[in-house]
Design an enzyme around this catalytic site. Sequence first.
Site, short mmCIF file in Angstrom:
data_model
loop_
_atom_site.label_atom_id
_atom_site.label_comp_id
_atom_site.label_asym_id
_atom_site.label_seq_id
_atom_site.Cartn_x
_atom_site.Cartn_y
_atom_site.Cartn_z
N GLY A 7 0.85 -1.20 0.00
CA GLY A 7 0.00 0.00 0.00
C GLY A 7 0.88 1.23 0.00
N ALA A 10 1.11 7.57 0.35
CA ALA A 10 1.89 8.68 0.89
C ALA A 10 2.99 8.18 1.83
CB ALA A 10 0.96 9.65 1.61
N GLY A 12 3.82 4.96 2.75
CA GLY A 12 4.59 3.84 2.20
C GLY A 12 5.53 4.31 1.09
N ASN A 103 -2.36 4.16 11.37
CA ASN A 103 -2.87 4.87 12.54
C ASN A 103 -3.94 4.06 13.27
OD1 ASN A 103 -1.40 7.22 12.66
ND2 ASN A 103 -2.85 8.46 11.51
N LYS A 205 -0.16 9.07 20.05
CA LYS A 205 -0.47 9.46 18.66
C LYS A 205 -1.99 9.45 18.45
CE LYS A 205 0.36 10.62 14.46
NZ LYS A 205 -0.24 9.97 13.35
N ASN A 209 -5.43 11.95 17.05
CA ASN A 209 -6.25 11.51 15.91
C ASN A 209 -7.71 11.24 16.29
OD1 ASN A 209 -3.37 9.76 14.78
ND2 ASN A 209 -4.27 11.52 13.76
N ASN A 213 -9.28 14.46 14.26
CA ASN A 213 -9.72 14.03 12.93
C ASN A 213 -11.24 14.02 12.81
OD1 ASN A 213 -6.93 13.54 13.11
ND2 ASN A 213 -7.01 11.87 11.65
N SER A 274 -6.16 14.12 7.97
CA SER A 274 -6.30 13.12 6.90
C SER A 274 -7.77 12.71 6.74
CB SER A 274 -5.43 11.91 7.21
OG SER A 274 -5.69 11.42 8.50
N GLU A 286 -11.05 6.63 8.17
CA GLU A 286 -10.60 5.67 9.20
C GLU A 286 -11.39 5.87 10.51
OE1 GLU A 286 -6.31 6.70 8.82
OE2 GLU A 286 -5.99 4.57 8.44
N1 LIG Z 1 -0.33 10.62 5.08
C1 LIG Z 1 0.08 11.06 6.28
O1 LIG Z 1 0.62 12.18 6.40
C2 LIG Z 1 -0.06 10.21 7.50
C3 LIG Z 1 -0.68 8.97 7.45
N2 LIG Z 1 -0.74 8.19 8.56
C4 LIG Z 1 -1.37 6.89 8.53
O2 LIG Z 1 -0.63 6.02 7.68
C5 LIG Z 1 -1.52 5.07 7.07
C6 LIG Z 1 -1.34 5.17 5.55
O3 LIG Z 1 -1.81 6.46 5.17
P1 LIG Z 1 -1.47 7.14 3.77
O4 LIG Z 1 -0.12 6.75 3.33
O5 LIG Z 1 -1.78 8.57 3.94
O6 LIG Z 1 -2.56 6.47 2.83
P2 LIG Z 1 -2.60 6.41 1.24
O7 LIG Z 1 -4.03 6.28 0.86
O8 LIG Z 1 -1.81 7.53 0.66
O9 LIG Z 1 -1.82 5.07 0.92
C7 LIG Z 1 -2.41 3.81 0.94
C8 LIG Z 1 -2.16 3.19 -0.41
O10 LIG Z 1 -2.59 1.85 -0.39
C9 LIG Z 1 -3.18 1.60 -1.67
N3 LIG Z 1 -4.01 0.42 -1.61
C10 LIG Z 1 -5.22 0.25 -1.02
N4 LIG Z 1 -5.65 -1.01 -1.22
C11 LIG Z 1 -4.72 -1.64 -1.96
C12 LIG Z 1 -4.63 -2.93 -2.50
N5 LIG Z 1 -5.59 -3.82 -2.35
N6 LIG Z 1 -3.53 -3.24 -3.22
C13 LIG Z 1 -2.56 -2.33 -3.43
N7 LIG Z 1 -2.59 -1.07 -2.93
C14 LIG Z 1 -3.66 -0.74 -2.22
C15 LIG Z 1 -3.96 2.86 -1.93
O11 LIG Z 1 -4.38 2.92 -3.25
P3 LIG Z 1 -5.67 3.81 -3.65
O12 LIG Z 1 -5.22 5.23 -3.57
O13 LIG Z 1 -5.99 3.34 -5.02
O14 LIG Z 1 -6.75 3.50 -2.64
C16 LIG Z 1 -2.93 3.90 -1.54
O15 LIG Z 1 -2.04 4.16 -2.60
C17 LIG Z 1 -2.92 5.45 7.54
O16 LIG Z 1 -3.28 4.68 8.65
C18 LIG Z 1 -2.79 6.92 7.94
O17 LIG Z 1 -3.73 7.32 8.92
C19 LIG Z 1 -0.16 8.58 9.75
C20 LIG Z 1 0.47 9.79 9.85
C21 LIG Z 1 0.50 10.73 8.75
C1 LIG Z 2 -3.89 15.78 12.13
C2 LIG Z 2 -2.76 14.89 12.47
C3 LIG Z 2 -1.45 15.54 12.11
C4 LIG Z 2 -2.82 14.70 13.99
O1 LIG Z 2 -4.07 14.32 14.42
C5 LIG Z 2 -2.84 13.55 11.78
O2 LIG Z 2 -2.15 12.64 12.17
C6 LIG Z 2 -3.79 13.30 10.68
O3 LIG Z 2 -4.10 14.18 9.88
O4 LIG Z 2 -4.27 12.16 10.59
#
Ligand SMILES: NC(=O)C1=CN([C@@H]2O[C@H](COP(=O)(O)OP(=O)(O)OC[C@H]3O[C@@H](n4cnc5c(N)ncnc54)[C@H](OP(=O)(O)O)[C@@H]3O)[C@@H](O)[C@H]2O)C=CC1
Ligand SMILES: CC(C)(CO)C(=O)C(=O)O
Length: 325
Positions: A7, A10, A12, A103, A205, A209, A213, A274, A286
């Site tokens: 996945g 962002a 990853g 998260n 954390k 959230n 959120n 988010s 989420e």
């Molecule tokens: N982004 C941030 O700044 C922060 C994120 N987090 C946490 O990190 C975690 C990841 O978030 P984030 O990176 O933002 O999420 P994203 O949506 O950017 O990344 C998840 C990825 O997984 C892909 N995906 C979903 N299902 C599949 C599948 N079956 N096969 C292959 N790929 C798949 C999605 O594709 P598609 O887009 O097509 O659905 C997407 O590209 C979450 O729990 C978030 O709350 C925590 C702190 C900060």
């Molecule tokens: C807002 C923040 C930075 C803290 O709750 C976050 O982790 C999110 O957007 O999911």
Amino acid sequence: MRICIFGAGAIGGLMAARLAAKGESEVTVIARGPHLAAMQAHGLKLISEGEETVVRPRCVETAAEAGPQDYVVVTLKAHALPKVAPQMQPLLGPETAIVSAVNGIPWWYFYKLAGPHEDRRVESVDPGGALWETLHPSRAIGCIVYPAADVPEPGVVNHTYGDRFTLGEPDGSRSPRANALSAALVAAGFKAPVRPKIRDELWVKLWGNLAFNPLSALTGATLDVITGDPELRAVCRTMMLEAQGVAEALGTRFAIDVDKRIAGGAEVGAHKTSMLQDLERGRPMEIDALLGVVVELAALVERPAPTCQTVLALLRTRGRLAGCY
Ligand SMILES: NC(=O)C1=CN([C@@H]2O[C@H](COP(=O)(O)OP(=O)(O)OC[C@H]3O[C@@H](n4cnc5c(N)ncnc54)[C@H](OP(=O)(O)O)[C@@H]3O)[C@@H](O)[C@H]2O)C=CC1
Ligand SMILES: CC(C)(CO)C(=O)C(=O)O
């Protein structure tokens, strides 16, 4: 070391790009749709601190193409994991560790947590306990995600804040596998401490959230408003204190107080959480991993959480009406 990022959006994408650019690991990313196609065609572009780097990790669509790994880092949104988990089996050899960089409360939360709830399944994030069976918690390493990033266009990750991924074994040990992963992340330019009480950090954390959120999704307000407006701040504070009661009943100790945590959120400024971003983009939110789970655990430990419950009801309806839940 073979590391698969499952996945790679962002967070990853950020991890994969740095590992591929500076680390010494064999990195495979699993993604889908236009983002996967763009990475396969042009590489993965990371924009961080004004610098652009293009890397070419192996980018595939299925676990079968990736094959067995030493580490699978799950960077899916929490709600995606139960559906995806059965497809992950080809990645898992006898020693493969699964790192939950997601998260909220993870499916392995009660694994080796001494006390009356040891080995309990968490329904809000692991419906029917299926994840526990498919991704056995003995494989799990906890990971708290502190960086912030987004995907402004397919194949591109914009990293806006932070470089720490705190790691921890469910049983608190400083295991060779956690140490080796930490070393790989450090070689890639991250901070990656291995902590003995990963659940305490997880709650700090989540503390933000679970309140910021949902309130941002319900009101459309950015973090500066949620933490600055006296009425919204009071709702936040009440939710966080309810959650603290739940977490402490489960053995968590908070190293900071609620006002310091709110101040930490305020520092992020005029940022859309988010969950608000997901709502505005019509993507699943989420809700259960961040707030539904707190209400579930409150019932388990018989602690009151009326404000969390009320906000959860409003949020679920908001999510359903928008097609995001
Ligand atoms: N982004 C941030 O700044 C922060 C994120 N987090 C946490 O990190 C975690 C990841 O978030 P984030 O990176 O933002 O999420 P994203 O949506 O950017 O990344 C998840 C990825 O997984 C892909 N995906 C979903 N299902 C599949 C599948 N079956 N096969 C292959 N790929 C798949 C999605 O594709 P598609 O887009 O097509 O659905 C997407 O590209 C979450 O729990 C978030 O709350 C925590 C702190 C900060
Ligand atoms: C807002 C923040 C930075 C803290 O709750 C976050 O982790 C999110 O957007 O999911």
